[in-house]
Design a protein around this motif. Structure first.
Motif, mmCIF file in Angstrom:
data_model
loop_
_atom_site.group_PDB
_atom_site.id
_atom_site.type_symbol
_atom_site.label_atom_id
_atom_site.label_comp_id
_atom_site.label_asym_id
_atom_site.label_seq_id
_atom_site.Cartn_x
_atom_site.Cartn_y
_atom_site.Cartn_z
ATOM 1 N N LEU A 56 0.834 -1.208 0.000
ATOM 2 C CA LEU A 56 0.000 0.000 0.000
ATOM 3 C C LEU A 56 0.873 1.263 0.000
ATOM 4 N N TRP B 225 -3.305 4.190 -13.537
ATOM 5 C CA TRP B 225 -4.482 3.462 -13.054
ATOM 6 C C TRP B 225 -4.100 2.117 -12.442
ATOM 7 N N VAL C 159 -3.056 2.787 -9.089
ATOM 8 C CA VAL C 159 -4.240 3.072 -8.260
ATOM 9 C C VAL C 159 -4.895 1.745 -7.856
ATOM 10 N N ILE C 160 -5.005 0.823 -8.825
ATOM 11 C CA ILE C 160 -5.591 -0.496 -8.519
ATOM 12 C C ILE C 160 -4.749 -1.205 -7.453
ATOM 13 N N THR D 245 -2.970 0.155 -5.169
ATOM 14 C CA THR D 245 -3.180 0.816 -3.876
ATOM 15 C C THR D 245 -4.505 0.387 -3.267
ATOM 16 N N VAL D 246 -5.555 0.396 -4.108
ATOM 17 C CA VAL D 246 -6.887 0.025 -3.603
ATOM 18 C C VAL D 246 -6.887 -1.431 -3.180
ATOM 19 N N SER D 247 -6.304 -2.287 -4.022
ATOM 20 C CA SER D 247 -6.347 -3.712 -3.738
ATOM 21 C C SER D 247 -5.571 -4.060 -2.466
ATOM 22 N N THR E 164 -5.228 -2.035 0.016
ATOM 23 C CA THR E 164 -6.060 -1.536 1.127
ATOM 24 C C THR E 164 -7.120 -2.581 1.474
ATOM 25 N N VAL E 165 -7.762 -3.132 0.430
ATOM 26 C CA VAL E 165 -8.773 -4.175 0.666
ATOM 27 C C VAL E 165 -8.102 -5.379 1.329
ATOM 28 N N TRP F 240 -6.004 -10.499 -2.733
ATOM 29 C CA TRP F 240 -5.897 -9.050 -2.939
ATOM 30 C C TRP F 240 -4.441 -8.599 -2.975
ATOM 31 N N GLY G 33 -2.750 -6.730 -6.090
ATOM 32 C CA GLY G 33 -2.063 -5.444 -5.923
ATOM 33 C C GLY G 33 -0.637 -5.507 -6.437
#
Lengths: 252, 107
Positions: free
Chosen positions: A104, A134, A137-138, A140-142, A144-145, A162, A166
């Motif tokens: 992350l 992007w 970004v994916i 980072t989001v993944s 986080t999940v 996840w 990521g």
């Protein structure tokens, strides 16, 4: 403490104001408010003096973002390489939340790096640049999940999916960004990042099939992949910082 | 055409306080901080003070004098005094207008 705070200011600023500033700090006992205020003042001085030799506001902004991008690239490379090493379980067996956290923060750092250095690559490949952005970004989001799932699920199996997503998004995004900047920044870094992408995916693919048989052939490709990945971003970062240094800055 | 007034961004208020503090004579940094704190009841940090001082010096509104015991005094320039007077008049007009709207203007 005082000298440490003063060292946060740029050398040129210290040469002009350092002595009188230190005299004030000697007279005034430092509290948390003062430390925070001085750190913000140092940040302001760093941003103001960055690219002072540039002739336009655009150039000033450009040199500043380039240097920030360079440092972020080096930080992101170190964090993601550590995440890959820890995630592989080669060093120590640890909770998967730790590599997720590293992915992350590493992905966030690479996002900053990409945004900062994008000012330099002159929008030569806008689609690839946006795809790289992007993908990070994916990543980072993944991650986080992954962290949230890992906290809820003690077995860690859910977070692993996840985490891998990521990781793969960060690696593909890095490969794309290497291609985007191969002319403008560093051909060597681009080659290293592409090699990292190939080696890591080969390593992961071989490991997942080899895992059924209890072997570890994938490691042969995986670890050189980690080294290439970290080295690629490191070279990009160093190159960006070197480009920021030069003749645009007047003497102190 | 009148020259454009200097922009100080988020350091506009500290800059005004520093100019006001220097209006009764040269002072070094620590004396300015004490003066501002006494005048406003709020402390001004050294980081904020020097961020504003650098801007004021660059704009030619203040000038540094020879340091004494590592403390460097600053004084208002003619442009600085004129700029301060203009800012204070603007604030005074603004205050008058606000008071009028409240119906509290003294005869």
């Amino acid at each position: 403490m005082r000298s440490l705070l003063i060292r946060c200011y740029p050398a040129r600023w210290r040469a002009r104001y350092g002595e009188e500033f230190e005299a004030i700090l000697v007279e005034r006992p430092l509290g948390p408010f003062d430390v925070a205020d001085i750190l913000l003042g140092a940040l302001d001085a760093q941003l103001r003096l960055r690219g002072h030799g540039a002739t336009t506001e655009h150039e000033r902004g450009f040199t500043m973002t380039l240097r920030i991008g360079g440092f972020a690239a080096i930080l992101g490379a170190a964090l993601l390489a550590l995440a890959l090493l820890l995630g592989s379980g080669a060093l120590v067996r640890i909770d998967r939340v730790v590599p997720s956290l590293l992915i992350l923060t590493g992905s966030l750092a690479l996002l900053v790096a990409l945004a900062g250095m994008s000012a330099f690559q002159a929008r030569a490949h806008p689609r690839l640049s946006w795809a790289a952005m992007w993908l990070l970004v994916i990543a980072t989001v993944s991650s986080t999940v992954g962290i949230l799932v890992g906290l809820a699920d003690s077995s860690g199996e859910g977070s692993f999916v996840w985490l891998m997503l990521g990781l793969q998004a960060a690696v593909i995004g890095s490969v794309l960004y290497g291609i985007v900047t191969y002319r403008a920044l560093s051909t060597g870094a681009a080659l290293l990042l592409v090699a990292a992408g190939v080696l890591l995916f080969v390593g992961l693919a071989v490991s997942s099939t080899d895992y059924q048989q209890g072997g570890s052939l994938g490691i042969v490709a995986f670890y050189p992949g980690i080294i290439c990945f970290a080295a690629g971003w490191f070279v990009l970062g160093v190159q960006a910082i070197r480009l920021d240094r030069p003749a645009t800055a007047p003497p102190a | 055409m009148e020259p454009k007034p200097p922009e100080f961004g988020r350091f506009a208020e500290p800059s005004l306080l520093i100019l006001t503090s220097l209006s009764d004579g040269p002072k070094h940094g620590y004396a300015i901080m004490q003066d501002v704190e006494q005048g406003t009841g709020r402390p001004m940090g050294a980081g904020t003070l020097y961020a504003a001082l650098v801007r004021l010096e660059e704009q030619g509104l203040i000038e540094p004098l020879t340091p004494v015991d590592r403390r460097r005094p600053y004084r208002l320039t003619a442009i600085g005094a004129s700029n301060l007077a203009e800012q204070l008049r603007g604030l005074s007009d603004f205050a008058q207008q606000g008071l009028r709207q409240l119906g509290e203007t003294q005869p």
